[in-house]
Design a protein around this motif. Structure first.
Motif, PDB file in Angstrom:
ATOM      1  N   SER A   1      -3.492  -6.190  57.302  1.00  0.00           N
ATOM      2  CA  SER A   1      -3.274  -5.503  56.035  1.00  0.00           C
ATOM      3  C   SER A   1      -2.048  -6.061  55.322  1.00  0.00           C
ATOM      4  CB  SER A   1      -3.087  -4.005  56.272  1.00  0.00           C
ATOM      5  OG  SER A   1      -1.898  -3.781  57.016  1.00  0.00           O
ATOM      6  N   LEU A   2      -1.991  -5.862  54.025  1.00  0.00           N
ATOM      7  CA  LEU A   2      -0.879  -6.370  53.234  1.00  0.00           C
ATOM      8  C   LEU A   2       0.419  -5.619  53.520  1.00  0.00           C
ATOM      9  CD1 LEU A   2      -0.010  -8.356  51.049  1.00  0.00           C
ATOM     10  CD2 LEU A   2      -0.637  -6.643  49.347  1.00  0.00           C
ATOM     11  N   ASN A   3       0.361  -4.282  53.617  1.00  0.00           N
ATOM     12  CA  ASN A   3       1.574  -3.477  53.811  1.00  0.00           C
ATOM     13  C   ASN A   3       1.835  -3.086  55.259  1.00  0.00           C
ATOM     14  OD1 ASN A   3       2.325  -3.480  51.096  1.00  0.00           O
ATOM     15  ND2 ASN A   3       0.883  -1.841  50.641  1.00  0.00           N
ATOM     16  N   GLY A   4       0.963  -3.489  56.160  1.00  0.00           N
ATOM     17  CA  GLY A   4       1.175  -3.209  57.577  1.00  0.00           C
ATOM     18  C   GLY A   4       0.762  -1.812  57.992  1.00  0.00           C
ATOM     19  N   THR A   5       0.676  -1.631  59.303  1.00  0.00           N
ATOM     20  CA  THR A   5       0.368  -0.341  59.915  1.00  0.00           C
ATOM     21  C   THR A   5       1.581   0.035  60.749  1.00  0.00           C
ATOM     22  OG1 THR A   5      -2.002  -0.823  59.951  1.00  0.00           O
ATOM     23  CG2 THR A   5      -1.215   0.852  61.489  1.00  0.00           C
ATOM     24  N   TRP A   6       2.060   1.245  60.579  1.00  0.00           N
ATOM     25  CA  TRP A   6       3.281   1.702  61.224  1.00  0.00           C
ATOM     26  C   TRP A   6       2.978   2.860  62.168  1.00  0.00           C
ATOM     27  CZ3 TRP A   6       8.213  -0.191  59.512  1.00  0.00           C
ATOM     28  CH2 TRP A   6       8.132  -1.127  58.488  1.00  0.00           C
ATOM     29  N   VAL A   7       3.551   2.814  63.367  1.00  0.00           N
ATOM     30  CA  VAL A   7       3.447   3.919  64.317  1.00  0.00           C
ATOM     31  C   VAL A   7       4.862   4.274  64.743  1.00  0.00           C
ATOM     32  CG1 VAL A   7       2.602   4.674  66.576  1.00  0.00           C
ATOM     33  CG2 VAL A   7       1.148   3.247  65.113  1.00  0.00           C
ATOM     34  N   ASP A   8       5.240   5.517  64.510  1.00  0.00           N
ATOM     35  CA  ASP A   8       6.581   6.025  64.859  1.00  0.00           C
ATOM     36  C   ASP A   8       7.698   5.122  64.332  1.00  0.00           C
ATOM     37  OD1 ASP A   8       5.457   8.255  66.110  1.00  0.00           O
ATOM     38  OD2 ASP A   8       5.225   7.165  67.999  1.00  0.00           O
ATOM     39  N   GLY A   9       7.551   4.691  63.078  1.00  0.00           N
ATOM     40  CA  GLY A   9       8.605   3.925  62.412  1.00  0.00           C
ATOM     41  C   GLY A   9       8.630   2.433  62.704  1.00  0.00           C
ATOM     42  N   GLN A  10       7.671   1.937  63.488  1.00  0.00           N
ATOM     43  CA  GLN A  10       7.618   0.520  63.838  1.00  0.00           C
ATOM     44  C   GLN A  10       6.323  -0.101  63.324  1.00  0.00           C
ATOM     45  OE1 GLN A  10      10.140  -1.121  65.622  1.00  0.00           O
ATOM     46  NE2 GLN A  10      11.225   0.827  65.360  1.00  0.00           N
TER      47      GLN A  10
END
Length: 148
Positions: free
Chosen positions: A114-123
């Motif tokens: 993805s362009l903006n990324g996938t974040w889990v718990d701030g990472q």
């Protein structure tokens, strides 16, 4: 009567020359050996529970705040494309942003470049296990993961 068949849906007797059940209207085409009717929603939930248990994402911030999405069948596609299982209609979300899937007893999220990324718990993550209470961020959507 000789050679009577049984309708696989309603179990009514059907003559060998009939192509449709007179009781329920089921079309008798080919060789239907058995038809098992299930409550579809219940069957889907039970199948998901067997492998991963019930799970959901609740939007805590951003568009759709307060909405819950139940992850009933895996994999779950997430993105801006209306064909995705979890449709997030916002320009900060890629068309095919991420996928949530079962791996054994774990539920993981995997980013799809993805362009903006996938974040889990701030990472930012390429792939991560979702734990009870994990915060998943996709675009402007913050979602809390829970098994319930």
């Amino acid at each position: 009567m000789k050679n009577m068949r049984t309708c696989p849906v309603c179990k009514a007797s059907v003559a060998p020359d009939q192509h449709e059940c007179s009781r329920c209207g089921f079309k008798l085409v080919g060789r239907t050996e058995e038809f098992v009717s299930l409550d579809t929603e219940e069957a889907v939930l039970e199948a998901a529970e067997e492998v991963c248990g019930r799970a959901r994402l609740t939007v805590t911030k951003g568009p759709l705040e307060g909405e819950s999405f139940y992850l009933e069948t895996m994999p779950v596609t997430i993105g801006r494309d209306p064909k995705c299982d979890l449709f997030l209609n916002n320009m900060t979300v890629s068309r095919q942003h991420a996928v949530i899937e079962c791996k054994g007893q774990q539920i993981i999220v995997r980013d799809n470049n993805s362009l903006n990324g996938t974040w889990v718990d701030g990472q930012v993550v390429e792939e991560a296990e979702l734990q009870e209470g994990s915060l998943l961020q996709i675009g402007t959507f913050n979602m809390r993961f829970s098994r319930s």
